[in-house]
Design a protein around this motif. Sequence first.
Motif, mmCIF file in Angstrom:
data_model
loop_
_atom_site.group_PDB
_atom_site.id
_atom_site.type_symbol
_atom_site.label_atom_id
_atom_site.label_comp_id
_atom_site.label_asym_id
_atom_site.label_seq_id
_atom_site.Cartn_x
_atom_site.Cartn_y
_atom_site.Cartn_z
ATOM 1 N N ARG A 68 0.813 -1.218 0.000
ATOM 2 C CA ARG A 68 0.000 0.000 0.000
ATOM 3 C C ARG A 68 0.850 1.273 0.000
ATOM 4 N N LYS A 69 2.133 1.166 0.328
ATOM 5 C CA LYS A 69 2.999 2.339 0.392
ATOM 6 C C LYS A 69 3.759 2.575 -0.916
ATOM 7 N N MET A 70 3.434 1.814 -1.968
ATOM 8 C CA MET A 70 4.212 1.890 -3.192
ATOM 9 C C MET A 70 3.555 2.594 -4.376
ATOM 10 N N PRO A 71 2.240 2.404 -4.636
ATOM 11 C CA PRO A 71 1.670 2.850 -5.918
ATOM 12 C C PRO A 71 1.890 4.311 -6.274
ATOM 13 N N LEU A 72 1.601 5.243 -5.345
ATOM 14 C CA LEU A 72 1.731 6.664 -5.671
ATOM 15 C C LEU A 72 3.185 7.051 -5.927
ATOM 16 N N ALA A 73 4.097 6.600 -5.063
ATOM 17 C CA ALA A 73 5.519 6.913 -5.240
ATOM 18 C C ALA A 73 6.040 6.350 -6.557
ATOM 19 N N ILE A 74 5.616 5.137 -6.899
ATOM 20 C CA ILE A 74 6.028 4.525 -8.161
ATOM 21 C C ILE A 74 5.494 5.317 -9.351
ATOM 22 N N LEU A 75 4.212 5.706 -9.282
ATOM 23 C CA LEU A 75 3.604 6.461 -10.379
ATOM 24 C C LEU A 75 4.336 7.775 -10.615
ATOM 25 N N VAL A 76 4.578 8.523 -9.542
ATOM 26 C CA VAL A 76 5.279 9.804 -9.664
ATOM 27 C C VAL A 76 6.694 9.586 -10.183
ATOM 28 N N TYR A 77 7.381 8.588 -9.633
ATOM 29 C CA TYR A 77 8.746 8.280 -10.066
ATOM 30 C C TYR A 77 8.797 7.992 -11.559
ATOM 31 N N LEU A 78 7.900 7.127 -12.026
ATOM 32 C CA LEU A 78 7.933 6.713 -13.427
ATOM 33 C C LEU A 78 7.662 7.886 -14.367
ATOM 34 N N ILE A 79 6.726 8.744 -14.017
ATOM 35 C CA ILE A 79 6.425 9.902 -14.854
ATOM 36 C C ILE A 79 7.637 10.831 -14.939
ATOM 37 N N VAL A 80 8.214 11.139 -13.778
ATOM 38 C CA VAL A 80 9.344 12.077 -13.726
ATOM 39 C C VAL A 80 10.589 11.472 -14.357
ATOM 40 N N SER A 81 10.888 10.204 -14.050
ATOM 41 C CA SER A 81 12.108 9.592 -14.595
ATOM 42 C C SER A 81 12.022 9.442 -16.113
ATOM 43 N N THR A 82 10.835 9.116 -16.622
ATOM 44 C CA THR A 82 10.667 9.010 -18.078
ATOM 45 C C THR A 82 10.925 10.348 -18.750
ATOM 46 N N CYS A 83 10.405 11.422 -18.150
ATOM 47 C CA CYS A 83 10.656 12.769 -18.689
ATOM 48 C C CYS A 83 12.137 13.123 -18.607
ATOM 49 N N ALA A 84 12.786 12.758 -17.467
ATOM 50 C CA ALA A 84 14.205 13.065 -17.293
ATOM 51 C C ALA A 84 15.057 12.310 -18.307
ATOM 52 N N ILE A 85 14.741 11.036 -18.533
ATOM 53 C CA ILE A 85 15.474 10.244 -19.521
ATOM 54 C C ILE A 85 15.318 10.858 -20.909
ATOM 55 N N HIS A 86 14.100 11.248 -21.239
ATOM 56 C CA HIS A 86 13.842 11.851 -22.555
ATOM 57 C C HIS A 86 14.582 13.173 -22.696
ATOM 58 N N GLN A 87 14.556 14.002 -21.653
ATOM 59 C CA GLN A 87 15.211 15.311 -21.720
ATOM 60 C C GLN A 87 16.726 15.200 -21.783
ATOM 61 N N SER A 88 17.282 14.128 -21.196
ATOM 62 C CA SER A 88 18.742 13.978 -21.202
ATOM 63 C C SER A 88 19.292 13.881 -22.617
ATOM 64 N N ALA A 89 18.456 13.457 -23.568
ATOM 65 C CA ALA A 89 18.894 13.354 -24.960
ATOM 66 C C ALA A 89 19.157 14.726 -25.562
ATOM 67 N N PHE A 90 18.572 15.778 -24.964
ATOM 68 C CA PHE A 90 18.694 17.127 -25.509
ATOM 69 C C PHE A 90 19.707 17.982 -24.744
ATOM 70 N N LEU A 91 20.309 17.399 -23.716
ATOM 71 C CA LEU A 91 21.338 18.113 -22.956
ATOM 72 C C LEU A 91 22.707 17.713 -23.491
ATOM 73 N N ASN A 92 23.580 18.689 -23.699
ATOM 74 C CA ASN A 92 24.897 18.320 -24.219
ATOM 75 C C ASN A 92 25.747 17.664 -23.134
ATOM 76 N N THR A 93 26.811 17.024 -23.550
ATOM 77 C CA THR A 93 27.652 16.255 -22.632
ATOM 78 C C THR A 93 28.200 17.112 -21.506
ATOM 79 N N GLY A 94 28.591 18.338 -21.841
ATOM 80 C CA GLY A 94 29.150 19.232 -20.828
ATOM 81 C C GLY A 94 28.170 19.517 -19.708
ATOM 82 N N ILE A 95 26.924 19.830 -20.054
ATOM 83 C CA ILE A 95 25.914 20.135 -19.039
ATOM 84 C C ILE A 95 25.616 18.913 -18.187
ATOM 85 N N LEU A 96 25.476 17.743 -18.825
ATOM 86 C CA LEU A 96 25.189 16.527 -18.076
ATOM 87 C C LEU A 96 26.323 16.175 -17.112
ATOM 88 N N LYS A 97 27.565 16.294 -17.581
ATOM 89 C CA LYS A 97 28.704 16.003 -16.713
ATOM 90 C C LYS A 97 28.775 16.993 -15.561
#
Length: 244
Positions: A68-97
């Motif tokens: 019962r302590k997992m669903p909301l945290a998992i949902l928020v995590y997955l939404i945010v991490s998916t966006c972060a993974i997608h956005q990382s493709a548009f950040l140059n190597t210098g900024i990411l490092k």
Amino acid sequence: MDKLLIVAAASLAGGVVQSVTGFGAAILIMIFMPLIFSMTAAPAISDVITMTIAFAMFWRYRTSVSLRKMPLAILVYLIVSTCAIHQSAFLNTGILKLLFGIFLVILAAYFLLFSGKAAVKDSLFMNVFCGGLGGVCGGLFGIAGPPVSLYYLAVSKNKEEYLGTMNAFFSITVIFNVISRIRSGFLNVGQIPYAVCGIAAIQIGCVIGSRISGRIEMETMKKCVYALMIFAGIVSIIQGVSCM
């Protein structure tokens, strides 16, 4: 061959550290992976390697998991991490490092100054906040543990429930992260040998660590990891600035 050796050594060390201190495999692996892979490929390979530990620990503590302590945290995590993974493709190597270096230094400072002292309340806000912050850190850098562990430490009744629920969380989210990284092109067939090598090495590291854990002072091991994190963070910051 040099890359395989670095992956094997980092994963082996990560397995040893995780079995001795209870955390740190992903952190240690991600200290070295950006030296030989891009800042989009490194977290992808790290996720594949470290998910084996999450699966193993989830299975070990499966009867103590609080679903019962997992669903909301998992949902928020997955939404945010998916966006972060997608956005990382548009950040140059210098900024990411640069961002990764700052993240490592802040993370090391937190562990040195506040680990075991900082606490959060069991609330809807902290559920969403820690899940979201874990999504950002996991999506960009492959290190989601600290924010998520803060929340589950606050809401778990005992150590077994904490370890079981947290690793159940990671067992679910890492699958989606790996799929998202594959769809983004960050994880491909050419990286399979490195992932397989890392998985084998991290399991060997766990076996070694379990045998020597009684001979190494945990606080000494932790301080060595924190010092290495700060050093790697500073190097990454310098590399990031030079690439910008």
